[in-house]
Write a protein that holds these residues in place. Structure first.
Motif, PDB file in Angstrom:
ATOM      1  N   PHE A 206       0.855  -1.191   0.000  1.00  0.00           N
ATOM      2  CA  PHE A 206       0.000   0.000   0.000  1.00  0.00           C
ATOM      3  C   PHE A 206       0.891   1.240   0.000  1.00  0.00           C
ATOM      4  O   PHE A 206       1.792   1.369   0.833  1.00  0.00           O
ATOM      5  CB  PHE A 206      -0.915   0.005   1.227  1.00  0.00           C
ATOM      6  N   LYS A 207       0.616   2.105  -0.923  1.00  0.00           N
ATOM      7  CA  LYS A 207       1.411   3.334  -1.060  1.00  0.00           C
ATOM      8  C   LYS A 207       1.237   4.215   0.181  1.00  0.00           C
ATOM      9  O   LYS A 207       0.118   4.368   0.695  1.00  0.00           O
ATOM     10  CB  LYS A 207       0.901   4.093  -2.305  1.00  0.00           C
ATOM     11  N   VAL A 208       2.319   4.765   0.666  1.00  0.00           N
ATOM     12  CA  VAL A 208       2.246   5.687   1.800  1.00  0.00           C
ATOM     13  C   VAL A 208       2.006   7.081   1.279  1.00  0.00           C
ATOM     14  O   VAL A 208       2.663   7.524   0.333  1.00  0.00           O
ATOM     15  CB  VAL A 208       3.550   5.640   2.625  1.00  0.00           C
ATOM     16  N   GLU A 209       1.066   7.743   1.895  1.00  0.00           N
ATOM     17  CA  GLU A 209       0.701   9.094   1.453  1.00  0.00           C
ATOM     18  C   GLU A 209       1.906  10.027   1.616  1.00  0.00           C
ATOM     19  O   GLU A 209       2.505  10.095   2.695  1.00  0.00           O
ATOM     20  CB  GLU A 209      -0.461   9.602   2.318  1.00  0.00           C
ATOM     21  N   GLY A 210       2.254  10.701   0.544  1.00  0.00           N
ATOM     22  CA  GLY A 210       3.317  11.697   0.612  1.00  0.00           C
ATOM     23  C   GLY A 210       4.721  11.132   0.611  1.00  0.00           C
ATOM     24  O   GLY A 210       5.685  11.854   0.827  1.00  0.00           O
ATOM     25  N   GLU A 211       4.872   9.834   0.411  1.00  0.00           N
ATOM     26  CA  GLU A 211       6.221   9.270   0.359  1.00  0.00           C
ATOM     27  C   GLU A 211       6.311   8.354  -0.849  1.00  0.00           C
ATOM     28  O   GLU A 211       5.318   7.774  -1.281  1.00  0.00           O
ATOM     29  CB  GLU A 211       6.500   8.404   1.607  1.00  0.00           C
ATOM     30  N   GLU A 212       7.508   8.185  -1.379  1.00  0.00           N
ATOM     31  CA  GLU A 212       7.700   7.204  -2.446  1.00  0.00           C
ATOM     32  C   GLU A 212       7.996   5.857  -1.800  1.00  0.00           C
ATOM     33  O   GLU A 212       9.042   5.265  -2.014  1.00  0.00           O
ATOM     34  CB  GLU A 212       8.861   7.633  -3.352  1.00  0.00           C
ATOM     35  N   ALA A 213       7.091   5.425  -0.969  1.00  0.00           N
ATOM     36  CA  ALA A 213       7.334   4.179  -0.230  1.00  0.00           C
ATOM     37  C   ALA A 213       6.025   3.432  -0.046  1.00  0.00           C
ATOM     38  O   ALA A 213       4.945   4.006  -0.195  1.00  0.00           O
ATOM     39  CB  ALA A 213       7.962   4.488   1.123  1.00  0.00           C
ATOM     40  N   TYR A 214       6.168   2.140   0.269  1.00  0.00           N
ATOM     41  CA  TYR A 214       5.003   1.274   0.431  1.00  0.00           C
ATOM     42  C   TYR A 214       5.075   0.544   1.764  1.00  0.00           C
ATOM     43  O   TYR A 214       6.168   0.255   2.276  1.00  0.00           O
ATOM     44  CB  TYR A 214       4.963   0.223  -0.682  1.00  0.00           C
ATOM     45  N   VAL A 215       3.898   0.256   2.271  1.00  0.00           N
ATOM     46  CA  VAL A 215       3.827  -0.604   3.453  1.00  0.00           C
ATOM     47  C   VAL A 215       3.479  -2.003   2.957  1.00  0.00           C
ATOM     48  O   VAL A 215       2.618  -2.157   2.097  1.00  0.00           O
ATOM     49  CB  VAL A 215       2.752  -0.088   4.427  1.00  0.00           C
ATOM     50  N   LEU A 216       4.185  -3.003   3.484  1.00  0.00           N
ATOM     51  CA  LEU A 216       3.924  -4.378   3.040  1.00  0.00           C
ATOM     52  C   LEU A 216       3.064  -5.126   4.055  1.00  0.00           C
ATOM     53  O   LEU A 216       3.284  -5.031   5.258  1.00  0.00           O
ATOM     54  CB  LEU A 216       5.244  -5.139   2.871  1.00  0.00           C
ATOM     55  N   CYS A 217       2.084  -5.865   3.553  1.00  0.00           N
ATOM     56  CA  CYS A 217       1.256  -6.705   4.419  1.00  0.00           C
ATOM     57  C   CYS A 217       1.232  -8.110   3.839  1.00  0.00           C
ATOM     58  O   CYS A 217       1.071  -8.281   2.637  1.00  0.00           O
ATOM     59  CB  CYS A 217      -0.173  -6.195   4.481  1.00  0.00           C
ATOM     60  N   VAL A 218       1.357  -9.109   4.713  1.00  0.00           N
ATOM     61  CA  VAL A 218       1.286 -10.498   4.258  1.00  0.00           C
ATOM     62  C   VAL A 218      -0.106 -11.033   4.577  1.00  0.00           C
ATOM     63  O   VAL A 218      -0.609 -10.820   5.679  1.00  0.00           O
ATOM     64  CB  VAL A 218       2.358 -11.349   4.961  1.00  0.00           C
ATOM     65  N   THR A 219      -0.732 -11.679   3.611  1.00  0.00           N
ATOM     66  CA  THR A 219      -2.090 -12.176   3.851  1.00  0.00           C
ATOM     67  C   THR A 219      -2.366 -13.474   3.100  1.00  0.00           C
ATOM     68  O   THR A 219      -1.743 -13.767   2.089  1.00  0.00           O
ATOM     69  CB  THR A 219      -3.136 -11.128   3.424  1.00  0.00           C
ATOM     70  N   TYR A 220      -3.309 -14.250   3.655  1.00  0.00           N
ATOM     71  CA  TYR A 220      -3.825 -15.425   2.961  1.00  0.00           C
ATOM     72  C   TYR A 220      -4.971 -15.034   2.037  1.00  0.00           C
ATOM     73  O   TYR A 220      -5.396 -15.801   1.215  1.00  0.00           O
ATOM     74  CB  TYR A 220      -4.412 -16.436   3.960  1.00  0.00           C
ATOM     75  N   ARG A 221      -5.538 -13.832   2.304  1.00  0.00           N
ATOM     76  CA  ARG A 221      -6.790 -13.506   1.638  1.00  0.00           C
ATOM     77  C   ARG A 221      -6.681 -12.200   0.855  1.00  0.00           C
ATOM     78  O   ARG A 221      -7.273 -11.183   1.231  1.00  0.00           O
ATOM     79  CB  ARG A 221      -7.913 -13.405   2.675  1.00  0.00           C
ATOM     80  N   PRO A 222      -5.957 -12.239  -0.258  1.00  0.00           N
ATOM     81  CA  PRO A 222      -5.800 -11.017  -1.050  1.00  0.00           C
ATOM     82  C   PRO A 222      -7.144 -10.493  -1.569  1.00  0.00           C
ATOM     83  O   PRO A 222      -7.258  -9.311  -1.865  1.00  0.00           O
ATOM     84  CB  PRO A 222      -4.894 -11.460  -2.212  1.00  0.00           C
ATOM     85  N   GLU A 223      -8.150 -11.347  -1.648  1.00  0.00           N
ATOM     86  CA  GLU A 223      -9.445 -10.903  -2.177  1.00  0.00           C
ATOM     87  C   GLU A 223     -10.141  -9.912  -1.232  1.00  0.00           C
ATOM     88  O   GLU A 223     -11.091  -9.247  -1.645  1.00  0.00           O
ATOM     89  CB  GLU A 223     -10.355 -12.100  -2.455  1.00  0.00           C
ATOM     90  N   THR A 224      -9.649  -9.821  -0.014  1.00  0.00           N
ATOM     91  CA  THR A 224     -10.288  -8.869   0.892  1.00  0.00           C
ATOM     92  C   THR A 224      -9.700  -7.469   0.766  1.00  0.00           C
ATOM     93  O   THR A 224     -10.051  -6.578   1.536  1.00  0.00           O
ATOM     94  CB  THR A 224     -10.147  -9.326   2.369  1.00  0.00           C
ATOM     95  N   ILE A 225      -8.840  -7.274  -0.224  1.00  0.00           N
ATOM     96  CA  ILE A 225      -8.210  -5.954  -0.418  1.00  0.00           C
ATOM     97  C   ILE A 225      -9.251  -4.843  -0.582  1.00  0.00           C
ATOM     98  O   ILE A 225      -9.036  -3.704  -0.199  1.00  0.00           O
ATOM     99  CB  ILE A 225      -7.239  -5.989  -1.625  1.00  0.00           C
ATOM    100  N   PHE A 226     -10.413  -5.224  -1.113  1.00  0.00           N
ATOM    101  CA  PHE A 226     -11.467  -4.216  -1.349  1.00  0.00           C
ATOM    102  C   PHE A 226     -12.045  -3.667  -0.060  1.00  0.00           C
ATOM    103  O   PHE A 226     -12.656  -2.612  -0.049  1.00  0.00           O
ATOM    104  CB  PHE A 226     -12.598  -4.837  -2.170  1.00  0.00           C
ATOM    105  N   GLY A 227     -11.883  -4.381   1.023  1.00  0.00           N
ATOM    106  CA  GLY A 227     -12.520  -3.953   2.267  1.00  0.00           C
ATOM    107  C   GLY A 227     -11.531  -3.520   3.330  1.00  0.00           C
ATOM    108  O   GLY A 227     -11.867  -3.451   4.511  1.00  0.00           O
ATOM    109  N   VAL A 228     -10.313  -3.244   2.927  1.00  0.00           N
ATOM    110  CA  VAL A 228      -9.316  -2.824   3.921  1.00  0.00           C
ATOM    111  C   VAL A 228      -9.676  -1.434   4.432  1.00  0.00           C
ATOM    112  O   VAL A 228      -9.935  -0.526   3.642  1.00  0.00           O
ATOM    113  CB  VAL A 228      -7.898  -2.815   3.322  1.00  0.00           C
ATOM    114  N   THR A 229      -9.703  -1.297   5.771  1.00  0.00           N
ATOM    115  CA  THR A 229     -10.097  -0.010   6.350  1.00  0.00           C
ATOM    116  C   THR A 229      -8.928   0.710   6.992  1.00  0.00           C
ATOM    117  O   THR A 229      -8.977   1.914   7.213  1.00  0.00           O
ATOM    118  CB  THR A 229     -11.145  -0.219   7.448  1.00  0.00           C
TER     119      THR A 229
END
Length: 950
Positions: A206-229
């Motif tokens: 996930f892109k970090v606001e205002g930085e050229e950087a990303y936060v990494l998350c490991v998951t079994y359920r990539p399909e839930t990306i639509f509901g990340v809060t």
RNA sequence: GCAGGGGUGGCAGAGCUUGGCCAAAUGCGACGGGCUUAGGACCCGUUUCCAUAGCGGAUGCGAGAGUUCAAAUCUCUCCCCCUGCACCA
């Protein structure tokens, strides 16, 4: 009493002296039986009797069928177990020493067990000794081990061909890894012998606001990306900003997780960031349905060393996330910007269905599942875990996506397709994680991680052309038991890249990278063919065993004289080898355990197809289950392993063989129990005593019971032969061991006295027992006055003409009549307290048989009633009509009757004395029309009326 | 999770491919009886419930539904158990 030890020694010596099991090329059809290599790091226990015993039964049976049978044996020592074993001896591992004591290994030998080669040699000898004592008909001249140098030459040749054919590839591969020792680790290298369990997960960024950087998350359920809060971090953990090679932009993840992930990715740390600092950032989720801006919160459940140490929060589909948010709210956090989205709908869920769930909760499924497990946001982690599992299970089972673009897709389907899309877009990548319930440690003490090995060598079982050729070969093979066919089919389809080399272990050096050793299952796929020449090339100098030699022997490439010239092996030997291989290897049966279908046995087929000409491809594979000890798995920890030699000494080789082989069909686990064993021993004793007392038996004209015994015998021969063909050894054993004794007892109790009949019966029985109980069979065979080896005799063939359903039915009728008569008599005794002075048995008239047989075939009573009017043979029409009507109630269940009134009457009449002795009362048999009894009309065909006379 | 195989009477375990002869083989156990000085072995009977001068009826083969005159046996759904899932032999 049978002296098992005596007859075992006697016949084993005799067999060896006569060399009757040594396979020589002969005029007869060849048949080769091979069983899996036993591993040379422990002597045998009785469980080994299953595979090797079954193979021996087949070998012995085929020999009696007139085949020229070869049953060779070798031993496996490749790989790390022997090394690990030696290591444990160096460490003076108490458990291991105790286990070895169980096998009565003397101290002076144990002391030398620090040397791997000594270990392999020692157990090789022990194994051979055990197999000999078990009475296997093995040709020992051909034995070798998988670490013998001349065998390595053969394996090098095999891999040369695999390489020529383009079946070896190189690539990345994840393995369990010890960062301290810099070694791949398997089960044998870990504390408590844990297998490192590796699973593929997905990393989302996930892109970090205002930085050229990303936060990494490991998951079994990539399909839930639509509901990340939002995202969760461990507040007090240390995070890093880093550069991962091959990825644009920098990444945030926890320091602890980077420590493990650095073996999979090239990570360069840029700077460290405190967990608290992470909370200040916000991320962007372009896929978000309800919200695209993700705040970062502290999550109580986040483990810094798991995954990336950062968790994406999907409160609608993850109870943990929901609970964490609720707790934050309770602590006064402003979570107003969190807008959960429901992504998956479960309509037919077994558990949620029918439950009274508040509609609003259904928009927040995680809450519903919390309630179902009686949990709430403040529950212990175990409860939250249970809710998570439940939700995950229901959603993957019955869930349908309701996200736009994926509507109606099942959850697993959506997961896979979304994962692929994200990876293609560069927004996700795969990561391997250890999923053992607790951390796995190396024997050296450091924690195991996963490493991606570059340039790992594989055998490419995924090669399409190869797979198709194998499928074709497989379709022509015979698989026993038939039940395991499906498993083979899916194994052939499923098997793909297989890593083929290891850094450690005993074995053959990999020809294309001599730093590595060929992995131990891969060097044992075509070794069975080596048996055909191992005895012929034992004396040949190693450097003469060049590829062209094997090429000529196994593939017929070139000609013997040229090969002799280039290798220096004498042409006669070369020709003999070639002849031996092409003679023996055409007709083979391979024996192994069920659990090896998905690796060894499938690889066995693949490699044969790749290497050999079609004529030498596998013909038959036989798999079998394990042996349980009194219902439990035999294991070191339970201490219920019975060493083979102890078992043979205590119980006798034949009873042991019989109980292990016969107590289950091939597919099931068989059971060793003292009860079953004693049962078999008793039957063997009975047979033994019959043969012993045969002399004293009388003779007389043949009576019904003699014909009956012949009928039973020939039926037994016919059925046992059929069962042998499919190796349904349980059926064979039941028929030969248990039923035979029942039949013999019945024969004698019915007054059978004919020694010729009994001798015939025993002669055939003894021959059929040969495969299962070879020593006893051989002994009885000689007691019956024969000089030859039962092992080499012809398997009996049935005389179909003496198999008689009628005689067997008539005998069964006697028994059922006795039972019925007793029952009636008992009943009357209870009721009126009087004993009959005579039983009168009245046999039904023939017209009843006529009617019954007509009804049995036509299943229609009305036409019969019509015909009755004009019938001349039936005189009393009213009685007949009543009879028809009484039968017509169960018109579909009527059986036809094979025997006439006369036959039924004669049979009962001949047995009048027997019936009398069984009923302890006078018995009179008469025909229905001649009887004066008022119960006479009740007689039915095959069901005589019984009249008690007082 | 994926793949393969199962779930039968007190237990073990047939039967289910080719539905009816299946209240369900066989072995073990338990109970009663016989034999025996006694034990073992052996023999007979009982071992779902009810009825009964035997040959009858009800319930029943993981759960539920379906097909059929008829299902342990065929179809579907679900639950549970076992094995394997790769570098480990």
């Amino acid at each position: 009493m049978i002296d098992y030890e005596g007859i075992e020694k006697k016949w084993q010596d005799a067999w060896r002296e006569a060399r009757i099991f040594e396979g020589e090329i002969g005029g007869k059809e060849p048949y080769m039986v091979t069983a899996a290599f036993p591993y040379a790091n422990a002597p045998q226990h009785i469980g080994h009797l299953r595979t090797y015993g079954t193979a021996d039964v087949l070998a012995r049976y085929k020999r009696m069928q007139g085949y020229n049978v070869l049953y060779p044996m070798g031993f496996h020592a490749t790989g790390t177990p022997v090394l690990a074993f030696a290591k444990r001896f160096i460490e003076k591992d108490k458990d291991l020493i105790a286990e070895m004591k169980l096998f009565h290994i003397p101290d002076e030998d144990l002391e030398k067990m620090t040397d791997p080669v000594y270990i392999a040699n020692y157990f090789t000898k022990e194994l051979e000794k055990g197999m000999h004592k078990a009475g296997y008909s093995i040709d020992w001249r051909r034995k070798f081990t998988s670490i013998d140098p001349f065998f390595s030459k053969f394996i090098e040749w095999q891999f040369g061909i695999l390489n020529e054919k383009g079946l070896l590839t190189q690539g990345k591969h994840p393995v369990g890894w010890c960062p301290n020792e810099n070694n791949a680790v398997g089960m044998h290298d870990t504390k408590h012998d844990l297998e490192p369990e590796i699973e593929k997960e997905t990393v989302l960024r996930f892109k970090v606001e205002g930085e050229e950087a990303y936060v990494l998350c490991v998951t079994y359920r990539p399909e839930t990306i639509f509901g990340v809060t939002n995202l969760f971090v461990a507040e007090n953990a240390q995070y890093i900003l880093c550069k991962i090679k091959g990825m644009d932009g920098n990444c945030y993840l926890s320091k602890a997780s980077a420590e493990a992930l650095k073996h999979q990715f090239d990570i360069t740390i840029i700077n460290e960031v405190a967990g608290k600092e992470m909370l200040q950032k916000r991320c962007i989720n372009k896929k978000g349905i309800n919200q695209m801006i993700l705040p970062i919160f502290p999550g109580f459940f986040v483990k810094e060393d798991l995954g990336s140490g950062i968790v994406m929060s999907v409160p609608s589909h993850a109870p943990f996330d929901y609970a964490a948010l609720q707790r934050l709210k309770g602590q006064g956090y402003d979570i107003s910007m969190v807008k959960p989205a429901k992504l998956i709908e479960v309509k037919a869920g077994k558990i949620t269905e029918g439950k009274d769930l508040v509609p609003s909760e259904l928009d927040m499924p995680a809450l519903a599942y919390l309630k179902l497990t009686n949990a709430d946001e403040n529950s212990l982690e175990d409860l939250l875990e249970a809710a998570t599992k439940l939700q995950y299970k229901e959603e993957s089972h019955w869930g349908r996506m309701i996200v736009k673009g994926y509507e109606g897709m099942s959850e697993p389907e959506a997961r896979e397709s979304i994962r692929k899309e994200l990876i293609a877009a560069g927004e996700a990548f795969d990561v391997y994680t250890l999923v053992n319930s607790s951390p796995v440690f190396c024997r050296c003490g450091s924690r195991i991680v996963i490493k991606t090995v570059e340039n790992q060598w594989f055998i490419n079982y995924g090669n399409q052309a190869w797979k198709e050729a194998v499928q074709n070969a497989y379709s022509k093979m015979r698989i026993l038991p038939e039940k395991s066919k499906n498993a083979f089919e899916s194994a052939i389809g499923w098997i793909d890249l297989r890593a083929v080399v290891r850094a450690q272990g005993l074995g053959t050096k990999f020809p294309f990278d001599k730093d590595y050793i060929i992995e131990s299952l891969s060097d044992s796929t075509i070794y069975m063919s080596f048996y055909t020449i191992s005895n012929l090339i034992r004396e040949v100098e190693l450097d003469k065993l060049k590829p062209e030699f094997f090429g000529y022997v196994f593939l017929g490439k070139g000609n013997a004289d040229k090969v002799a010239e280039s290798t220096g092996i004498d042409p006669e030997t070369i020709r003999k080898c070639s002849e031996s291989f092409s003679y023996w290897y055409k007709n083979t049966s391979r024996h192994s355990a069920l659990e090896l279908i998905f690796n060894h046995l499938t690889m066995y087929i693949f490699n044969h197809v790749a290497i050999f000409d079609e004529a030498y491809w596998p013909k038959q594979i036989v798999t079998n289950g394990m042996v349980l000890m009194e219902g439990e798995k035999m294991s070191k920890s339970l201490g219920n392993i019975v060493p083979l030699l102890d078992g043979i000494r205590n119980y006798g080789a034949d009873p042991l063989r019989a109980v292990v082989i016969s107590s289950a069909d091939l597919f099931s686990d068989s059971e060793f129990s003292n009860e079953a064993l004693n049962g078999i021993k008793e039957r063997f004793e009975y047979m033994f005593s019959i043969v012993q007392n045969l002399e004293g038996m009388g003779s007389s004209g043949l009576k019904q019971i003699d014909y009956w015994l012949y009928s039973k015998l020939n039926r037994k021969i016919r059925d046992s032969t059929a069962s042998m063909e499919t190796l349904s050894l349980r059926d064979v054993a039941t028929s030969l061991i248990y039923d035979s004794v029942i039949e013999l007892r019945r024969y004698f109790s019915r007054g059978g006295v004919n020694s010729i009949v009994v001798k015939d019966y025993m002669t055939n029985l003894v021959l059929m027992l040969q495969p299962m109980a070879p020593h006893l069979s051989e002994e009885l065979w000689h007691m019956l006055g024969n000089d030859s080896f039962a092992s080499l005799e012809k398997w009996p063939t049935p005389d179909e003409s003496v198999i008689s359903d009628i005689i067997e039915d008539l005998e069964a009728l006697l028994e059922s009549t006795i039972v019925d008569a007793k029952q009636v008599s008992e009943l009357m005794k209870k009721k009126e307290n009087r004993e009959p002075r005579e039983f009168r048995l009245i046999v039904a008239s023939d017209w009843k048989r006529e009617i019954q047989n007509r009804l049995a075939t036509e299943r229609n009573s009305s036409t019969l009633l019509q015909e009755l009017k004009g019938s001349e043979s039936i005189t009393n029409k009213e009685t007949a009509a009543k009879y028809i009507l009484s039968l017509s109630k169960k018109i579909n269940e009527i059986k036809s009757i094979q025997f006439s009134q006369k036959e039924e009457y004669d049979s009962l009449k001949e047995a009048e004395d027997y019936l009398g002795s069984q009923l302890k009362c006078k018995v009179l048999v008469e025909k229905e029309e001649e009887s004066k009894s008022n119960r006479a009309s009740r007689a039915m065909p095959g069901k005589p009326s019984i009249d008690l006379i007082y």
